[in-house]
Design a protein around this motif. Structure first.
Motif, short mmCIF file in Angstrom:
data_model
loop_
_atom_site.label_atom_id
_atom_site.label_comp_id
_atom_site.label_asym_id
_atom_site.label_seq_id
_atom_site.Cartn_x
_atom_site.Cartn_y
_atom_site.Cartn_z
N SER A 51 73.65 26.97 -68.72
CA SER A 51 72.22 26.69 -68.94
C SER A 51 71.41 27.05 -67.71
O SER A 51 70.80 26.19 -67.08
N GLY A 52 71.46 28.30 -67.36
CA GLY A 52 70.72 28.74 -66.20
C GLY A 52 70.81 30.24 -66.02
O GLY A 52 71.08 30.98 -66.98
N PRO A 153 67.56 23.18 -65.93
CA PRO A 153 68.28 24.46 -65.79
C PRO A 153 68.62 24.73 -64.32
O PRO A 153 67.98 24.19 -63.41
N LYS A 154 69.64 25.57 -64.11
CA LYS A 154 70.14 25.86 -62.76
C LYS A 154 70.04 27.36 -62.48
O LYS A 154 70.33 28.18 -63.35
N ILE A 155 69.63 27.68 -61.26
CA ILE A 155 69.65 29.06 -60.79
C ILE A 155 70.61 29.14 -59.60
O ILE A 155 70.54 28.33 -58.68
N LEU A 156 71.54 30.12 -59.66
CA LEU A 156 72.45 30.40 -58.54
C LEU A 156 72.16 31.80 -58.05
O LEU A 156 72.27 32.77 -58.81
N CYS A 177 63.06 23.27 -62.11
CA CYS A 177 64.32 24.02 -62.13
C CYS A 177 65.06 23.77 -60.81
O CYS A 177 64.45 23.81 -59.74
N ASP A 178 66.36 23.48 -60.87
CA ASP A 178 67.19 23.36 -59.67
C ASP A 178 67.62 24.76 -59.23
O ASP A 178 67.96 25.61 -60.07
N ILE A 179 67.64 24.98 -57.90
CA ILE A 179 67.98 26.30 -57.37
C ILE A 179 68.97 26.13 -56.22
O ILE A 179 68.85 25.20 -55.41
N LEU A 180 69.92 27.04 -56.15
CA LEU A 180 70.88 27.05 -55.05
C LEU A 180 71.01 28.48 -54.53
O LEU A 180 71.28 29.41 -55.30
#
Length: 758
Positions: A51-52, A153-156, A177-180
């Motif tokens: 989901s990202g 949602p996650k962004i890598l 949105c969470d981001i790493l």
């Protein structure tokens, strides 16, 4: 819009928005590595995959087709207002709800306003806006309608981030949105675009280090794919695991004899030992200690196996019983080979065997670099040995029973080491005994407990019966220690210290032959001992012509070389063609599949060398194998030449055999001198014998005054050094006084044998 919050631990990334300490999102950078980070990144990668969005490298700028489609759908107008942006998003990304669209519009506006304050003009802002809109459509559309949901949602991102990419991420972060950011090359590049860490936070890694070479999203993906393959490969895992050595006290015999019920109480584990004892604590009691240890194993009704010196390789029948086929890769091979592991009486033990087998083979695969055939050969050995010893170690097995596998002598090769690693993961105590410190055990394993003593004891047999127990006195062991001090790496050698040797032919000047000829081998150049093998520098030369036409000096020079241990042949064959040869009828039985059948030869009634010391017999047969393998004789492996070689060597004159029997590889070596003044050619039989004696370690010297090629006919290559010392001379007569021995001893070796005077 959503504010950037601070993590207390990485697991908070995976909590729902409603469960977070502070309602907000996380935007972090990771630039260091440890096991915790590795596990977290694997988990985060999976979350972003489901989901990202995962970005590897860069967000590519919109290409002409992207811009053409955008222009067709949205036009190229731009207004710096929240209303314009919101209306555009409604048409461009229709799956977003009103709240998501509002958050994105406000985030776009705030970001573009900030860029204006940084000095960007309207045209630059318009270009940035179109780039952001294209990225939203082509890269982030799948998460646009999830922004701000309870499950964020996650962004890598794995790469070196640019100015515009960072602005895009700040928009997504503000919209929910969470981001790493994964910074495998460190944080320096990021600081160029955000020196004050305004947009994201750097996560502090306790005990962190630089990322391994080549680490990144691709390696995470490959590892996860491998984990999926392994999950399919292992199938149903056992409930039990091994607890190896964690509970032991370090007293090896006592630890193994410790009751399995008192080793540990956790029902999830079986408690076993993995020990190696090198040397002995007390030479006088060691053998008795082993005997008493074995008696106590029997008394405790333990299942055990004792192996002495070597694990016999699998037989052809054992290998053929292993079901196997042709495989495209390691996974298919191992999955199929696991079918050979059967223990119907206890399915838990069968699962343990399968898991242990896969564990050691996958670990071994790292050294074999995915070589399917090499790994399969090792796997077949392991499975053969498992079937051989399974019933003795696991007869009617049930928890918490622990078998015992004792190996006296230590692992001689990697296959043996691999099998013991495999056993150490099963309900088995593995004990390796290496009392002789001159023997090297090749096993290396991080879970192996080792105990070393300074005393060394040569012990070939485990004392399983009272008749096996032979204990030396203190004086006996003192003598053995003195023997070791004197003859170990000292340049001194006791009588017949070595049973193996390799002949190395010296290339010399002609004048050096007389100097080296009567020297002990240990004084010659290039002599050495490596392990239990002697490297013997030997002479193999042909001398052509007569120096200065001086035949008197020529014959005198040859005579000076005729030591008592020299075989001399003057214009005569070495092998009498009229000699009866009973071996010839059976030679085909003695050579199969490219190998000399040593045991069959020794047991055959025509075999003539059975009275020799066992090591001498093995030495002769090993050199016979080498002579065939090297194809020294022309035609070997063609028209049955190898059988001719066998029939000649196994029918050697007994006088030659006696010389070989008394040959000590560190002292003076036997000699053979051949004088040929005629046009006669050396026979095939003589050529075979000469080539064989060279491998045995004889000095071989041919005097050919004619210079003819009468000794090379049957050799496949140049075996000997040729010295041209003078004029070729013909029809010379060998003097009658040319006999073996000193001036006082004028009798030839034939005269001595047949009691004739010289």
């Amino acid at each position: 819009m959503y504010e950037l919050k601070t993590l207390q631990n990485l697991d908070e990334y995976f909590t729902n928005l409603s469960e977070r300490r502070e309602k907000g999102v996380y935007f972090y950078r990771i630039s260091q590595y440890n096991d915790t980070i590795k596990n977290f990144l694997t988990q985060y990668y999976e979350a972003a995959r489901l989901s990202g969005v995962i970005i590897e490298g860069k967000l590519q700028n919109p290409d002409e087709k992207n811009l053409e489609y955008y222009s067709e759908m949205m036009g190229m107008s731009f207004q710096m207002s929240v209303g314009f942006i919101s209306n555009s998003l409604k048409k461009w990304l229709p799956r977003m709800d009103e709240i998501q669209r509002t958050n994105i519009s406000n985030a776009f506006y705030d970001t573009l306003s900030g860029m204006r304050q940084e000095g960007k003009n309207d045209n630059m802002l318009k270009n940035a806006y179109i780039k952001f809109m294209c990225w939203m459509y082509y890269r982030f559309e799948r998460i646009a309608h999830q922004l701000g949901n309870n499950q964020l949602p996650k962004i890598l991102y794995d790469g070196e981030i640019s100015y515009y990419e960072l602005k895009m991420f700040s928009v997504l972060q503000a919209a929910g949105c969470d981001i790493l950011l994964l910074e495998c090359r460190g944080d320096e590049n990021y600081r160029k675009v955000d020196a004050e860490s305004k947009y994201s936070k750097l996560y502090s890694v306790s005990g962190g280090m630089a990322f391994p070479e080549g680490y990144g999203i691709s390696s995470i993906r490959k590892e996860m794919e491998m984990q999926m393959k392994l999950s399919r490969l292992y199938g149903t895992l056992p409930h039990l695991s091994n607890c190896t050595n964690a509970w032991v006290q370090g007293r090896i015999f006592d630890d193994i004899l410790t009751s399995t019920q008192t080793r540990g109480e956790d029902p999830r584990f079986f408690y076993n030992c993995f020990f190696r004892m090198s040397g002995v604590e007390d030479k006088l009691t060691y053998v008795n200690d082993l005997y008493q240890f074995q008696l106590k194993l029997e008394e405790n009704k333990r299942q055990f196996v004792i192996i002495e010196q070597t694990m016999e390789p699998p037989t052809m029948n054992e290998i053929s019983a292993i079901h196997r086929g042709n495989y495209p890769d390691i996974e298919h091979m191992l999955m199929d080979l696991c079918r050979n592991i059967q223990y119907a009486a206890n399915i838990e033990l069968q699962r343990l065997m399968i898991k242990s087998f896969l564990d050691v083979m996958l670990e071994e695969n790292k050294t074999e670099a995915n070589n399917v055939n090499k790994l399969m050969n090792k796997a077949v050995y392991l499975l053969c040995w498992l079937k051989r010893y399974q019933s003795k170690l696991f007869n009617n097995w049930k928890m918490p029973e622990i078998g015992c596998f004792i190996y006296l002598g230590g692992c001689k090769n990697k296959n043996e080491a691999l099998f013991l690693k495999f056993l150490s993961k099963l309900p088995v105590d593995v004990l390796i005994l290496v009392p002789n410190l001159n023997i090297q055990c090749v096993l290396q394993d991080q879970f192996l407990f080792e105990k070393e003593y300074s005393n060394s004891l040569a012990l070939d047999k485990f004392p399983t019966q009272t008749s096996d127990i032979q204990m030396g006195t203190a004086a006996y062991h003192a003598e053995r220690e003195l023997d070791q001090l004197m003859y170990q790496d000292s340049g001194m050698y006791r009588e017949y210290q070595y049973s193996k040797a390799v002949a190395v032919t010296l290339r010399t000047m002609y004048e050096e032959i007389a100097i080296l000829w009567d020297q002990e081998l240990k004084y010659r150049p290039n002599f050495s001992t490596v392990g239990d093998v002697v490297n013997m520098p030997v002479i193999f030369a042909k001398v052509s012509g007569v120096k200065d036409n001086d035949t008197s000096a020529y014959w005198q020079g040859i005579k000076s070389l005729l030591t008592p241990d020299t075989l001399l042949f003057k214009n005569q064959p070495i092998y009498n063609p009229n000699t009866e040869n009973r071996i010839k009828l059976h030679a085909t039985e003695f050579f199969r599949n490219g190998k000399v059948q040593k045991n069959k030869i020794k047991e055959h009634p025509t075999y003539q060398f059975g009275f020799l010391r066992e090591e001498v017999q093995d030495y002769i047969l090993d050199k016979l194998q080498l002579l065939i393998d090297q194809k020294t004789i022309k035609g070997t492996f063609e028209n049955g030449m190898e059988y001719t070689i066998i029939s000649i060597i196994l029918n050697l004159n007994m006088d030659i055999i006696r010389i070989i029997q008394k040959f000590d590889y560190t002292k003076k070596n036997p000699k053979l001198v051949v004088i040929n003044t005629t046009e006669s050619m050396m026979s095939l039989e003589d050529s075979i014998i000469v080539a064989f004696l060279n491998l045995i370690g004889f000095d071989l010297l041919f005097f050919i005054p004619t210079g003819y090629q009468n000794i090379e006919k049957y050799f496949s290559g140049k075996l000997m050094e040729e010295h041209q010392i003078g004029t070729y001379m013909y029809d010379l007569v060998v003097p009658n006084h040319m006999v073996v021995g000193s001036v006082e001893t004028r009798r030839s070796w034939r005269d001595k044998i047949f009691k004739r005077g010289g």
